[in-house]
Scaffold this motif. Structure first.
Motif, mmCIF file in Angstrom:
data_model
loop_
_atom_site.group_PDB
_atom_site.id
_atom_site.type_symbol
_atom_site.label_atom_id
_atom_site.label_comp_id
_atom_site.label_asym_id
_atom_site.label_seq_id
_atom_site.Cartn_x
_atom_site.Cartn_y
_atom_site.Cartn_z
ATOM 1 N N CYS A 148 -17.885 -54.023 100.274
ATOM 2 C CA CYS A 148 -19.009 -54.276 101.183
ATOM 3 C C CYS A 148 -19.388 -53.028 101.980
ATOM 4 O O CYS A 148 -20.567 -52.641 102.026
ATOM 5 C CB CYS A 148 -18.681 -55.443 102.103
ATOM 6 S SG CYS A 148 -17.055 -55.351 102.874
ATOM 7 N N ARG B 23 -9.239 -47.882 102.501
ATOM 8 C CA ARG B 23 -9.408 -47.664 101.053
ATOM 9 C C ARG B 23 -10.866 -47.499 100.648
ATOM 10 O O ARG B 23 -11.162 -47.079 99.520
ATOM 11 C CB ARG B 23 -8.767 -48.821 100.267
ATOM 12 C CG ARG B 23 -9.469 -50.139 100.444
ATOM 13 C CD ARG B 23 -8.741 -51.285 99.790
ATOM 14 N NE ARG B 23 -9.474 -52.513 99.977
ATOM 15 C CZ ARG B 23 -9.566 -53.180 101.127
ATOM 16 N NH1 ARG B 23 -8.927 -52.744 102.190
ATOM 17 N NH2 ARG B 23 -10.294 -54.281 101.209
ATOM 18 N N HIS B 24 -11.789 -47.850 101.522
ATOM 19 C CA HIS B 24 -13.197 -47.635 101.176
ATOM 20 C C HIS B 24 -13.628 -46.178 101.342
ATOM 21 O O HIS B 24 -14.684 -45.789 100.834
ATOM 22 C CB HIS B 24 -14.097 -48.558 102.002
ATOM 23 C CG HIS B 24 -14.034 -49.979 101.529
ATOM 24 N ND1 HIS B 24 -14.618 -51.028 102.197
ATOM 25 C CD2 HIS B 24 -13.442 -50.530 100.432
ATOM 26 C CE1 HIS B 24 -14.396 -52.157 101.534
ATOM 27 N NE2 HIS B 24 -13.677 -51.879 100.473
ATOM 28 N N TYR C 277 -10.562 -50.139 113.027
ATOM 29 C CA TYR C 277 -9.300 -50.302 112.300
ATOM 30 C C TYR C 277 -9.322 -49.389 111.073
ATOM 31 O O TYR C 277 -10.366 -48.833 110.729
ATOM 32 C CB TYR C 277 -9.065 -51.772 111.903
ATOM 33 C CG TYR C 277 -10.034 -52.325 110.870
ATOM 34 C CD1 TYR C 277 -11.318 -52.728 111.229
ATOM 35 C CD2 TYR C 277 -9.680 -52.432 109.534
ATOM 36 C CE1 TYR C 277 -12.211 -53.223 110.278
ATOM 37 C CE2 TYR C 277 -10.562 -52.938 108.576
ATOM 38 C CZ TYR C 277 -11.826 -53.320 108.968
ATOM 39 O OH TYR C 277 -12.709 -53.806 108.031
HETATM 40 C C1 X2W Z 1 -13.574 -57.117 107.852
HETATM 41 C C2 X2W Z 1 -12.646 -56.750 106.716
HETATM 42 O O1 X2W Z 1 -11.448 -56.927 106.821
HETATM 43 N N1 X2W Z 1 -13.215 -56.230 105.637
HETATM 44 C C3 X2W Z 1 -12.440 -55.843 104.476
HETATM 45 C C4 X2W Z 1 -13.341 -55.285 103.396
HETATM 46 C C5 X2W Z 1 -13.917 -56.316 102.497
HETATM 47 C C6 X2W Z 1 -14.395 -55.745 101.154
HETATM 48 O O2 X2W Z 1 -15.358 -55.092 100.937
HETATM 49 O O3 X2W Z 1 -13.621 -55.998 100.178
HETATM 50 P P1 X2W Z 1 -12.816 -55.180 99.103
HETATM 51 O O4 X2W Z 1 -11.428 -55.421 99.550
HETATM 52 O O5 X2W Z 1 -13.151 -55.870 97.862
HETATM 53 O O6 X2W Z 1 -13.109 -53.753 99.041
HETATM 54 C C7 X2W Z 1 -11.404 -54.786 104.811
HETATM 55 O O7 X2W Z 1 -11.621 -53.943 105.660
HETATM 56 O O8 X2W Z 1 -10.386 -54.759 104.109
#
Ligand code: X2W
Ligand code: NDP
Length: 338
Positions: free
Chosen positions: A156, A215-216, A209
């Motif tokens: 996301c 990881r993004h 956080y």
């Molecule tokens: C608010 C929240 O916790 N968001 C998730 C991201 C959600 C997402 O994009 O998912 P993927 O795990 O598929 O990359 C996080 O930061 O891990």
């Protein structure tokens, strides 16, 4: 009609996808699945996802990994709305069968396997599958998506970040000596449906956080081909993401150059809206759109870009459906816009 199976249909992203398939004119739900040990196994989808109570009764069937091959042979599309590790482990049984696979997890998004292991905490054991996977950022990789049988649907935050930055990067407007700084706030559904203390109602308060370690970051960098500073924040709202991105432009770049770059890339993209003011989360929640706006300071050569999406739709389920439409040569907005 195209037969669709959804694994992880009781989760937040899976329920959205179930609703999108239900309303799609040329797709039909073949089966909805949860894990073999799920507390929801055997319940009706409508019991677990109350907002869809008016849907036909479809059971959430328990699925063992060993049953996945048969599933992929009897479906045209399989959507994986499951944890990264499950998607990773099950993929060898799903690919090279009848179905095209759309994986909403991060299991096959990162081409560099060392980076993957460092950020996901387990190794990608299937490099040959990784090589086949196409990154499903629909506006940017449409041709590749149309010609693959495995789409790794983006995360996301990367969807919001790349949608805002790629027009400038691809046009050569960014100063390569500076890292774009991405600050993004997500609603709590981004963390999934499973209960945890950090996402419980009384605990959530706007906070950064994963600072310098999320990881993004490598996902954004892989597809932007540019390093970034990415800081996610958890906000006390249910759904939506707002990314505010500050980037340095090359010295000769004008505000008009930036505008032309956005227009060139998005003028004919129905699901990206170039807005006349900085976008609001409420304007995109429950919709498949990404709203984008920017402002250039020609003195300092900085641009600030805002991108808002619904994390469960453009950040997950509706982008997966855009990819599915492309992969089956259907109009990209079919089932997404009236
Ligand atoms: C608010 C929240 O916790 N968001 C998730 C991201 C959600 C997402 O994009 O998912 P993927 O795990 O598929 O990359 C996080 O930061 O891990
Ligand atoms: N939420 C978001 O905004 C986004 C999520 N994603 C990704 O999409 C995927 C789903 O996310 P989300 O909907 O939030 O997660 P949820 O935790 O809400 O749902 C996960 C789903 O997977 C099922 N599941 C878990 N383990 C298995 C298994 N072994 N076999 C079959 N089903 C299983 C769960 O059911 P049960 O445990 O009962 O079996 C549930 O239906 C994740 O990979 C996530 O990273 C991507 C972009 C955005």
């Amino acid at each position: 009609m195209l037969k669709v199976s959804i694994i992880g249909a009781s989760g937040y992203a899976g329920a959205q996808l179930t609703a999108l398939v239900h309303q799609h004119p040329v797709m039909q739900l073949k089966g909805l699945y949860v894990s073999a040990s799920s507390a929801d196994a055997g319940k009706l989808f409508t019991q677990v996802a109350g907002e869809y109570r008016h849907f036909p009764d479809l059971p959430l069937e328990p699925l063992c990994q060993s049953g996945c091959g048969a599933l992929a042979d009897s479906s045209d599309l399989v959507f994986l709305c499951t944890p990264h590790q499950f998607s990773h482990d099950v993929m060898p049984q799903l690919i090279n069968k009848q179905a095209k696979i759309f994986d909403l997890s991060g299991a096959y998004r990162l081409p560099d396997l060392d980076t993957f292991a460092a950020f996901y905490g387990f190794a990608n054991q299937h490099p040959s599958i990784q090589q086949k996977a196409v990154y499903g950022l629909a506006e940017w990789f449409a041709d590749d998506i149309a010609n693959t049988s495995l789409v790794a649907v983006p995360g996301c935050y990367p969807t919001a970040s790349l949608t805002g930055l790629l027009p400038l990067q691809r046009t050569g407007l960014l100063d390569t000596a500076f890292r774009p700084v991405i600050n993004a706030v997500s609603g709590v559904t981004g963390a999934g449906r499973k209960a945890s203390l950090t996402t419980s109602f009384c605990e959530v308060s706007l906070q950064a956080y994963g600072v310098l370690s999320h990881r993004h970051t490598p996902e954004i960098e892989s597809y932007l081909d540019h390093q970034v500073i990415f800081t996610p924040h958890l906000g006390n709202f249910k759904r939506g993401i707002l990314a505010t991105i500050t980037a340095k432009l090359n010295p000769e770049v004008t505000a008009n150059d930036v505008e032309q770059a956005f227009l060139r890339h998005y003028r004919h993209q129905p699901l990206v809206r170039l807005t006349s003011a900085f976008p609001k989360v409420d304007d995109v929640v429950n919709s498949p759109f990404a709203d984008v706006h920017w402002q250039v300071d020609e003195q300092s050569h900085y641009v600030v870009i805002g991108c808002a999406i619904d994390n469960l739709l453009k950040g997950a389920a509706s982008q997966a459906m855009q990819c599915a439409n492309l992969a089956f040569d259907l109009p990209p907005t079919q089932g997404l816009l009236p």
